[in-house]
Design a protein around this motif. Structure first.
Motif, short mmCIF file in Angstrom:
data_model
loop_
_atom_site.label_atom_id
_atom_site.label_comp_id
_atom_site.label_asym_id
_atom_site.label_seq_id
_atom_site.Cartn_x
_atom_site.Cartn_y
_atom_site.Cartn_z
N ALA A 124 0.84 -1.21 0.00
CA ALA A 124 0.00 0.00 0.00
C ALA A 124 0.87 1.25 0.00
N ASN A 127 2.49 1.68 -3.48
CA ASN A 127 1.50 2.15 -4.45
C ASN A 127 1.18 3.62 -4.24
N CYS A 128 1.02 4.02 -2.99
CA CYS A 128 0.68 5.42 -2.70
C CYS A 128 1.87 6.34 -2.96
N LEU A 131 2.02 7.67 -6.37
CA LEU A 131 1.04 8.69 -6.72
C LEU A 131 1.44 10.08 -6.25
N SER A 137 7.85 12.07 -3.00
CA SER A 137 8.17 10.65 -2.98
C SER A 137 9.65 10.43 -2.67
N LEU A 175 0.75 12.29 1.55
CA LEU A 175 0.65 10.83 1.55
C LEU A 175 -0.60 10.38 2.31
N ILE A 178 -3.53 10.69 0.03
CA ILE A 178 -3.54 9.58 -0.93
C ILE A 178 -4.00 8.30 -0.26
N PHE A 179 -3.50 8.04 0.97
CA PHE A 179 -3.94 6.85 1.70
C PHE A 179 -5.45 6.86 1.87
N GLN A 181 -7.64 8.18 0.04
CA GLN A 181 -8.32 7.94 -1.23
C GLN A 181 -8.16 6.50 -1.71
N GLN A 182 -7.07 5.86 -1.32
CA GLN A 182 -6.75 4.53 -1.83
C GLN A 182 -7.25 3.40 -0.94
#
Length: 196
Positions: A124, A127-128, A131, A137, A175, A178-179, A181-182
């Motif tokens: 996870a 993957n995040c 994004l 990143s 982050l 994004i977490f 949303q994912q």
């Protein structure tokens, strides 16, 4: 590889033993590729930039004065090579609003992740991270996965340590967005209730 061994290899390369460079490449290839992939978000480009980085490292090895750790210097070369590639392609960065989330939301997401299986959590996160915008990143990878200090990251990026700290905080908030949303909303919600 210890600092003394590394310096011996560097001296050998500068003296003309080009085969010794393979030792440095083996030692740093995974790290350089991972960082390039985080910034460029494209495997082929990351491979090209990794090769370009090692060419630059080889050509400028005699300029390494030992003012910082060799790994920090390698990170800096890779970072600048990635920035050059991004500027060359004028890649637009993803904009992620960070004002939406409070510290409680970040803590809730952190707690939800702590409850996930280790392998799922690692996937996870990977993957995040893909994004996130390149710089975010890259900074999170250096700090959390490569365990570089703020001072080392400062040397790599050319930013003041305080600026790195602020950017890391903002990157972490992005982050968290994004977490949210994912990850499955009900997982986050169920863990959120437990910590209210």
């Amino acid at each position: 590889m210890t600092t003394n061994n590394e310096q011996t290899v560097i001296n050998d390369i500068i003296a003309g033993n080009t085969n010794a460079f393979a030792v440095l490449v083996d030692n740093y290839k995974d790290m350089v590729f991972t960082l390039a992939l985080r910034m460029l978000k494209n495997r082929e480009e990351a491979e090209e930039v990794s090769q370009d980085s090692f060419i630059k490292i080889y050509k400028s090895l005699s300029k390494f004065k030992g003012d910082s750790k060799f790994s920090t210097w390698v990170y800096r070369v890779a970072y600048n090579t990635c920035l050059d590639r991004i500027k060359k392609h004028k890649r637009s960065q993803t904009h992620i609003p960070i004002d939406v989330f409070t510290e409680r939301h970040i803590k809730t997401i952190d707690n939800a992740l702590d409850r996930m299986e280790q392998e799922e959590r690692a996937q996870a996160i990977q993957n995040c991270l893909q994004l996130l915008p390149s710089e975010d990143s890259f900074l999170l990878t250096l700090y959390y996965f490569e365990e570089q200090s703020l001072e080392e990251i400062s040397k790599i990026t050319g930013l003041a340590a305080n600026n790195v700290k602020v950017k890391l905080f903002r990157s972490r908030k992005k982050l968290a967005v994004i977490f949210s949303q994912q990850l499955e909303p009900e997982i986050i919600e169920s863990y959120g209730k437990a910590f209210r």
